[in-house]
Design an enzyme around this catalytic site. Sequence first.
Site, PDB file in Angstrom:
ATOM      1  N   LYS A 191      66.459  -3.727 -51.047  1.00  0.00           N
ATOM      2  CA  LYS A 191      65.158  -3.192 -50.612  1.00  0.00           C
ATOM      3  C   LYS A 191      65.287  -2.593 -49.221  1.00  0.00           C
ATOM      4  O   LYS A 191      65.486  -3.307 -48.244  1.00  0.00           O
ATOM      5  CB  LYS A 191      64.084  -4.284 -50.580  1.00  0.00           C
ATOM      6  N   CYS A 299      71.400  -1.564 -32.942  1.00  0.00           N
ATOM      7  CA  CYS A 299      71.353  -2.995 -32.623  1.00  0.00           C
ATOM      8  C   CYS A 299      72.353  -3.366 -31.529  1.00  0.00           C
ATOM      9  O   CYS A 299      72.097  -4.227 -30.713  1.00  0.00           O
ATOM     10  CB  CYS A 299      71.636  -3.800 -33.873  1.00  0.00           C
ATOM     11  N   GLU A 398      64.366  -6.402 -26.674  1.00  0.00           N
ATOM     12  CA  GLU A 398      65.032  -5.262 -27.313  1.00  0.00           C
ATOM     13  C   GLU A 398      64.022  -4.112 -27.367  1.00  0.00           C
ATOM     14  O   GLU A 398      62.972  -4.226 -28.000  1.00  0.00           O
ATOM     15  CB  GLU A 398      65.472  -5.629 -28.734  1.00  0.00           C
TER      16      GLU A 398
HETATM   17  P1  NAD Z   1      62.356  -4.793 -39.441  1.00  0.00           P
HETATM   18  O1  NAD Z   1      62.736  -6.203 -39.207  1.00  0.00           O
HETATM   19  O2  NAD Z   1      61.029  -4.337 -39.010  1.00  0.00           O
HETATM   20  O3  NAD Z   1      62.432  -4.468 -41.033  1.00  0.00           O
HETATM   21  C1  NAD Z   1      63.614  -4.647 -41.757  1.00  0.00           C
HETATM   22  C2  NAD Z   1      63.285  -4.852 -43.224  1.00  0.00           C
HETATM   23  O4  NAD Z   1      62.578  -6.071 -43.409  1.00  0.00           O
HETATM   24  C3  NAD Z   1      62.433  -3.769 -43.854  1.00  0.00           C
HETATM   25  O5  NAD Z   1      62.972  -3.448 -45.123  1.00  0.00           O
HETATM   26  C4  NAD Z   1      61.079  -4.442 -43.968  1.00  0.00           C
HETATM   27  O6  NAD Z   1      60.278  -3.898 -45.006  1.00  0.00           O
HETATM   28  C5  NAD Z   1      61.489  -5.865 -44.282  1.00  0.00           C
HETATM   29  N1  NAD Z   1      60.496  -6.904 -44.002  1.00  0.00           N
HETATM   30  C6  NAD Z   1      59.523  -6.910 -43.044  1.00  0.00           C
HETATM   31  N2  NAD Z   1      58.868  -8.085 -43.068  1.00  0.00           N
HETATM   32  C7  NAD Z   1      59.431  -8.845 -44.049  1.00  0.00           C
HETATM   33  C8  NAD Z   1      59.211 -10.163 -44.536  1.00  0.00           C
HETATM   34  N3  NAD Z   1      58.264 -10.954 -44.028  1.00  0.00           N
HETATM   35  N4  NAD Z   1      59.993 -10.618 -45.536  1.00  0.00           N
HETATM   36  C9  NAD Z   1      60.990  -9.862 -46.041  1.00  0.00           C
HETATM   37  N5  NAD Z   1      61.229  -8.597 -45.633  1.00  0.00           N
HETATM   38  C10 NAD Z   1      60.472  -8.096 -44.638  1.00  0.00           C
HETATM   39  O7  NAD Z   1      63.546  -3.921 -38.809  1.00  0.00           O
HETATM   40  P2  NAD Z   1      63.613  -2.360 -38.486  1.00  0.00           P
HETATM   41  O8  NAD Z   1      62.632  -2.038 -37.420  1.00  0.00           O
HETATM   42  O9  NAD Z   1      63.588  -1.570 -39.726  1.00  0.00           O
HETATM   43  O10 NAD Z   1      65.112  -2.275 -37.905  1.00  0.00           O
HETATM   44  C11 NAD Z   1      65.387  -2.414 -36.569  1.00  0.00           C
HETATM   45  C12 NAD Z   1      65.898  -3.794 -36.223  1.00  0.00           C
HETATM   46  O11 NAD Z   1      67.084  -4.060 -36.960  1.00  0.00           O
HETATM   47  C13 NAD Z   1      66.304  -3.931 -34.766  1.00  0.00           C
HETATM   48  O12 NAD Z   1      65.880  -5.168 -34.271  1.00  0.00           O
HETATM   49  C14 NAD Z   1      67.823  -3.852 -34.807  1.00  0.00           C
HETATM   50  O13 NAD Z   1      68.460  -4.450 -33.711  1.00  0.00           O
HETATM   51  C15 NAD Z   1      68.113  -4.532 -36.089  1.00  0.00           C
HETATM   52  N6  NAD Z   1      69.430  -4.133 -36.617  1.00  0.00           N
HETATM   53  C16 NAD Z   1      70.463  -5.031 -36.585  1.00  0.00           C
HETATM   54  C17 NAD Z   1      71.736  -4.657 -37.024  1.00  0.00           C
HETATM   55  C18 NAD Z   1      72.880  -5.619 -36.981  1.00  0.00           C
HETATM   56  O14 NAD Z   1      73.896  -5.356 -37.626  1.00  0.00           O
HETATM   57  N7  NAD Z   1      72.798  -6.711 -36.252  1.00  0.00           N
HETATM   58  C19 NAD Z   1      71.942  -3.370 -37.509  1.00  0.00           C
HETATM   59  C20 NAD Z   1      70.867  -2.483 -37.532  1.00  0.00           C
HETATM   60  C21 NAD Z   1      69.613  -2.885 -37.094  1.00  0.00           C
END
Ligand code: NAD
Length: 496
Positions: A191, A299, A398
């Site tokens: 997803k 990230c 962040e």
């Molecule tokens: P986000 O956490 O807002 O969303 C990520 C996913 O989670 C989406 O698909 C969203 O629909 C889903 N989601 C939201 N609430 C949920 C819930 N309660 N239950 C299950 N799924 C849920 O993240 P974003 O804004 O899309 O991405 C940015 C973040 O990702 C930043 O914090 C970044 O640092 C992190 N990131 C980490 C890495 C890594 O490898 N460590 C890599 C890329 C991004």
Amino acid sequence: MTIAFTTFDKLYIDGTWVSAGPERDDIINPATEALIGRAPVGNAVAAEAAIAAARAAFDSGIWPHMAIAERADYLRRMHAALDARRQQIAALIVAEVGCAQDVTHGMQVANPLDHLLAALDHSTRDDSVRLPLDITPDPFNPDGPKKIGGTTVIREPVGVVAGITGYNFPFLINLAKIVPALLAGNTLVLKPSPFTPFSALLFGEIADEIGLPRGVLNIITGGPEVGAMLTSDPRVDLVSFTGSEGVGAAIMAQAAPTLKRVHLELGGKSALIVRSDADVARAAAMAVAVLSVNAGQGCALLTRLVVHNNIRKAFVETACTIASQFKIGDPADPSVAMGPLIRESQRAKVENLIATGRDEGAKIVHGGGRPAGLDKGFFTEITIFDDVDNKMTIAQEEVFGPVGCVIGFDNDEEAIRIANDSRYGLNGGIETADAAKGYEMAMQIRAGSVMLNGGTGRMSYAPIGGYKRSGVGREYGPDWLHEYQNQKSIFYPVGI
Ligand code: NAD
């Protein structure tokens, strides 16, 4: 001109394209705000169907029982199919994420394909272990003849995996769920972020082309409700999540009642330590280049610039000069170095944090606002703060925008203390003329990786992941598949 993959209007479930119902999400290009496609919106019905398909494919299908070499053949074909579409995938990411072309071709497309090849390389290793024969007393006849027996430890897939991903490097992150989950013999429901549905749905086309058995890979869209279903359903065994810290914690809680295994790749606030002996021009150029990657939406970017006070003034001046030369705009133009943020909501968050930084006493030495002449799109300037105290909000949260905080230090111990004074621990960097000293310091940084003097090396082969609140588990590297496997010990007697 229609961008490849933006016409998908169905979800990929059980090896077929399934209508998601009438609802559609308008997907916009963050640089132009123009519509690039109308994506299908997954709901509870789709999530139910996808979980059921993945469960059936695992419980009754051939996928988990194939030799790993057979599954590797499928993934080799996946690599070829993706490789042939490199240009189309890059064009999609430029339009869907708004990422500059150089970064897109390298980090967003080439790197993930390299990770896939590295995983295939590692998959040829036999990870099963045969323990030496052991002679033990017979527990039911302690005075009788002793027993001789052996033990083999094998690895098996965990089961049904839910892969939930963020928007910033969508092709990379989606592939980083598909590759280990499938190679290890699991089935997957993927997803993606609602902002970037097409970078996930494209894998349905690939699954069809390579003849992946039905139900092995299922791709559904939708928001937190769908994510909540995937992370709480008892038929899902493992959740692999890449996204924000807050959602990661929520997912752990959602997965707790059914005791799922949880793999989390979360946010960061990584520190670049610039020692007084560093090449200031090189360090400043690197710092600005890293800050601006995908408009700061990465990230592992080094957003805290921990600079020795002897060179801080020169570092800041050079960084500001370099930042002012960055061309910001629509990345459809290949000369653009930095595109926009993903949506207005993300820009509002970045602008709020910049205002907080100013209010708490940090000094803006570059940027701080919106670039002139860009009325459409969610652009922001590269912003550099000086005089930052590491306790300030701007140094602890962040931002996920192109914002760097310069924090001064006077000795190595202080630099390490500042670098480690963060609830995150994803990445780090050290710039110094004394590489051995830099290596010693790298060992003291509480983070999953450290880039010493820019860092080169076999990155596709190295494990990546977080300490502290940056995550649980590791992606890539020789033990990547272990995250998606259970160990089983088989004890057997020798002779009679
Ligand atoms: P986000 O956490 O807002 O969303 C990520 C996913 O989670 C989406 O698909 C969203 O629909 C889903 N989601 C939201 N609430 C949920 C819930 N309660 N239950 C299950 N799924 C849920 O993240 P974003 O804004 O899309 O991405 C940015 C973040 O990702 C930043 O914090 C970044 O640092 C992190 N990131 C980490 C890495 C890594 O490898 N460590 C890599 C890329 C991004």
